[in-house]
Design a protein around this motif. Structure first.
Motif, short mmCIF file in Angstrom:
data_model
loop_
_atom_site.label_atom_id
_atom_site.label_comp_id
_atom_site.label_asym_id
_atom_site.label_seq_id
_atom_site.Cartn_x
_atom_site.Cartn_y
_atom_site.Cartn_z
N ASP A 232 23.81 -10.80 2.65
CA ASP A 232 24.16 -11.84 3.61
C ASP A 232 23.25 -13.05 3.42
N ALA A 233 23.85 -14.23 3.24
CA ALA A 233 23.08 -15.44 2.96
C ALA A 233 22.16 -15.81 4.11
N ALA A 234 22.63 -15.67 5.34
CA ALA A 234 21.80 -16.03 6.48
C ALA A 234 20.53 -15.18 6.52
N ALA A 235 20.67 -13.89 6.20
CA ALA A 235 19.49 -13.01 6.19
C ALA A 235 18.50 -13.43 5.10
N ALA A 236 19.01 -13.81 3.94
CA ALA A 236 18.13 -14.24 2.85
C ALA A 236 17.43 -15.56 3.20
N ILE A 237 18.15 -16.46 3.86
CA ILE A 237 17.55 -17.73 4.27
C ILE A 237 16.43 -17.48 5.26
N ARG A 238 16.68 -16.61 6.24
CA ARG A 238 15.64 -16.30 7.23
C ARG A 238 14.44 -15.61 6.58
N ALA A 239 14.69 -14.90 5.49
CA ALA A 239 13.60 -14.22 4.78
C ALA A 239 12.76 -15.21 3.97
N GLY A 240 13.23 -16.46 3.83
CA GLY A 240 12.42 -17.48 3.17
C GLY A 240 12.85 -17.86 1.77
N ILE A 241 14.08 -17.51 1.37
CA ILE A 241 14.54 -17.89 0.04
C ILE A 241 14.50 -19.41 -0.10
N ASP A 242 14.05 -19.90 -1.26
CA ASP A 242 13.92 -21.34 -1.47
C ASP A 242 15.22 -22.00 -1.90
N GLY A 243 16.02 -21.27 -2.67
CA GLY A 243 17.25 -21.84 -3.17
C GLY A 243 18.33 -20.79 -3.31
N ILE A 244 19.57 -21.22 -3.17
CA ILE A 244 20.71 -20.32 -3.33
C ILE A 244 21.54 -20.82 -4.50
N GLU A 245 21.78 -19.91 -5.45
CA GLU A 245 22.55 -20.23 -6.64
C GLU A 245 24.02 -19.88 -6.40
N HIS A 246 24.88 -20.84 -6.58
CA HIS A 246 26.34 -20.69 -6.49
C HIS A 246 26.83 -20.79 -5.03
N ILE A 247 27.88 -21.55 -4.85
CA ILE A 247 28.53 -21.65 -3.54
C ILE A 247 29.09 -20.29 -3.13
N THR A 248 29.44 -19.44 -4.11
CA THR A 248 30.01 -18.14 -3.80
C THR A 248 29.00 -17.21 -3.12
N SER A 249 27.71 -17.52 -3.22
CA SER A 249 26.70 -16.70 -2.56
C SER A 249 26.82 -16.76 -1.04
N LEU A 250 27.53 -17.75 -0.52
CA LEU A 250 27.68 -17.89 0.93
C LEU A 250 28.86 -17.09 1.48
N GLY A 251 29.70 -16.54 0.60
CA GLY A 251 30.98 -16.00 1.03
C GLY A 251 30.92 -14.93 2.10
N THR A 252 30.07 -13.93 1.93
CA THR A 252 30.08 -12.81 2.87
C THR A 252 29.54 -13.21 4.25
N ALA A 253 28.83 -14.32 4.32
CA ALA A 253 28.34 -14.80 5.62
C ALA A 253 29.38 -15.64 6.36
N LEU A 254 30.52 -15.90 5.71
CA LEU A 254 31.51 -16.83 6.27
C LEU A 254 32.81 -16.16 6.67
N VAL A 255 32.88 -14.83 6.53
CA VAL A 255 34.09 -14.11 6.90
C VAL A 255 33.73 -13.04 7.92
N PRO A 256 34.71 -12.46 8.62
CA PRO A 256 34.41 -11.39 9.58
C PRO A 256 33.67 -10.23 8.93
N PRO A 257 32.81 -9.54 9.66
CA PRO A 257 31.99 -8.47 9.08
C PRO A 257 32.77 -7.41 8.32
N ARG A 258 33.93 -7.01 8.85
CA ARG A 258 34.70 -5.97 8.18
C ARG A 258 35.15 -6.44 6.80
N GLU A 259 35.59 -7.69 6.71
CA GLU A 259 36.03 -8.23 5.43
C GLU A 259 34.85 -8.38 4.47
N ALA A 260 33.72 -8.82 5.00
CA ALA A 260 32.53 -8.97 4.18
C ALA A 260 32.09 -7.63 3.61
#
Length: 443
Positions: A232-260
């Motif tokens: 989950d991108a939000a969890a990685a951001i809160r953990a202090g990640i400096d950069g996210i590679e690829h727009i697709t890395s955000l996908g699972t944080a943008l859909v309902p939990p079951r779909e993710a």
């Protein structure tokens, strides 16, 4: 009892200090760590310190986002920019090599946040001819660049070494497997000791191991980035990640939990499931959902850099073999990038080295064009590829803008990219560290 506690505390603090290779630094106001400047792996040739070059009459787009300066003069002495401004305010030193800039624009050297060598040793030298003067490889052994460096001039190389992945890695030849936090810390130490200026976590690592990678990287004074998808991108951001590679890395944080979770399980079971699954996922995201605004707000608040690498995902109606899901999914990727920038997210330019819609050596320009199509202005895109990327690399003290005192990495293009962005493909000359780059023969 008190004396024993004091001794124990002193020993604990001494042990902590011994483990860190850089002094402890308080985080900046946005919560990100203050890390020392990064250094390229390759020594860059230096010019005669007394040689002076003056670029006269070009339009200056200095990388800082302000209005362009028409009929400008940029003066370089040795490897440094010593003056940059309007002709009436900037003198041409006697004896300078004068470069006529009428009809041209002068910009900072382009910086590529996400470049892959692949098996193409000639590619770094070629993209230098196209204006890319610094690049970051987030996922290949450092020695893989030895042959490229022997072929001739290459950009400044900010290499991260192999990506850190879990068992059954997606790309075994360019990965180090880490199975827990202890192995993550060990791997980070080894890579930094070999010259890595950053560390990349890959999508098969669980969140807890990603957190360990981030902490270990920061303790060694380097950035941590990640290709997520199954984390989950939000969890990685809160953990202090400096950069996210690829727009697709955000996908699972943008859909309902079951779909993710369905997507995450598919990718963990089969690395290749993401190739089509990411388009299906993005086809169904809602850009207006509260979770989208929350994620983009978190990215902006924490100052996390986002390298969308849109060019590698490009699928358009009419492309051979492109499915409806791919076309719709890619459209949503582009919309999300535009929305992210409007929300204040720090978008940067990464080419992936090669892309399906770009001829060899032009992936960086294609990525910039897609960012403009996504809603970034030409100026925002140029800043993303220069000064903002320099901030991401932590080299903005010496690169990323055309200012007195900075190193002279410059690119001259024919025309004005603020008026007609296609000018970024009409590269006339490139300067690396105060030296004009000699054109390579052939592509």
């Amino acid at each position: 009892m008190i004396s024993w506690l004091r001794v124990g505390l002193s020993a604990m603090l001494a042990g902590l200090c011994a483990c860190a290779s850089t002094p402890v630094q308080w985080p900046s106001p946005d919560g990100q760590p203050k890390l020392p400047p990064a250094r390229e792996i390759n020594p860059v040739a230096r010019p005669d310190a007394a040689h002076v070059t003056a670029i006269v009459g070009a339009t200056l787009i200095d990388g800082r986002g302000g209005p362009p300066v028409r009929d400008a003069i940029v003066v370089v002495r040795g490897e440094r920019i010593v003056a940059a401004g309007a002709r009436g305010d900037t003198a041409v030193p006697a004896g300078a090599e004068v470069v006529r800039g009428a009809g041209l624009s002068v910009l900072p050297g382009l910086i590529d946040a996400h470049f892959h060598l692949g098996d193409d040793d000639g590619l770094p030298g070629l993209v230098l001819q196209r204006g890319v003067t610094s690049l970051r490889e987030p996922g290949h052994w450092i020695e893989a660049y030895d042959a490229a460096r022997r072929l001739g001039p290459v950009p400044r190389l900010f290499l991260m070494g192999p990506l850190l992945d879990g068992p059954a890695p997606a790309y075994p030849e360019s990965a180090m497997i880490v199975r827990d936090a202890a192995e993550a810390r060990w791997a980070v130490d080894r890579l930094v000791e070999r010259g890595a200026s950053g560390i990349k976590a890959y999508f098969r690592l669980p969140l807890g191991t990603v957190e360990a990678v981030i902490q270990a990287a920061h303790a060694r004074g380097v950035v941590a980035t990640a290709h997520l998808e199954a984390v989950d991108a939000a969890a990685a951001i809160r953990a202090g990640i400096d950069g996210i590679e690829h727009i697709t890395s955000l996908g699972t944080a943008l859909v309902p939990p079951r779909e993710a979770e369905r997507y995450r399980q598919a990718v963990i079971a089969d690395n290749t499931a993401r190739f089509q699954g990411r388009y299906q996922l993005f086809r169904g995201i809602s850009l207006e959902a509260p979770r989208t605004a929350q994620l983009l707000g978190l990215l902006a608040l924490r100052g996390t850099f986002l390298a969308p690498t849109l060019a590698v995902f490009e699928r358009r109606a009419g492309d051979e073999g492109a499915t409806e899901a791919e076309v719709r999914g890619f459209e949503n990727m582009m919309r999300l990038v535009g929305k992210a920038r409007r929300a204040g997210v720090r978008v940067v330019v990464g080419s992936h080295g090669a892309a399906p819609g770009a001829e060899r050596g032009w992936a960086y320009q294609r990525e910039m064009e897609l960012l403009v199509e996504s809603g970034l202005s030409p100026m925002e895109t140029l800043v993303a590829g220069t000064l903002e990327n320099a901030r991401f690399f932590r080299i903005d003290d010496r690169l990323g803008s055309v200012e007195p005192g900075k190193l002279a990495d410059l690119v001259l293009v024919e025309g004005d990219p603020l008026a007609e962005f296609g000018a970024m493909r009409r590269v006339k000359q490139v300067m690396l560290n105060g030296r004009w780059v000699t054109a390579l023969q052939g592509d």
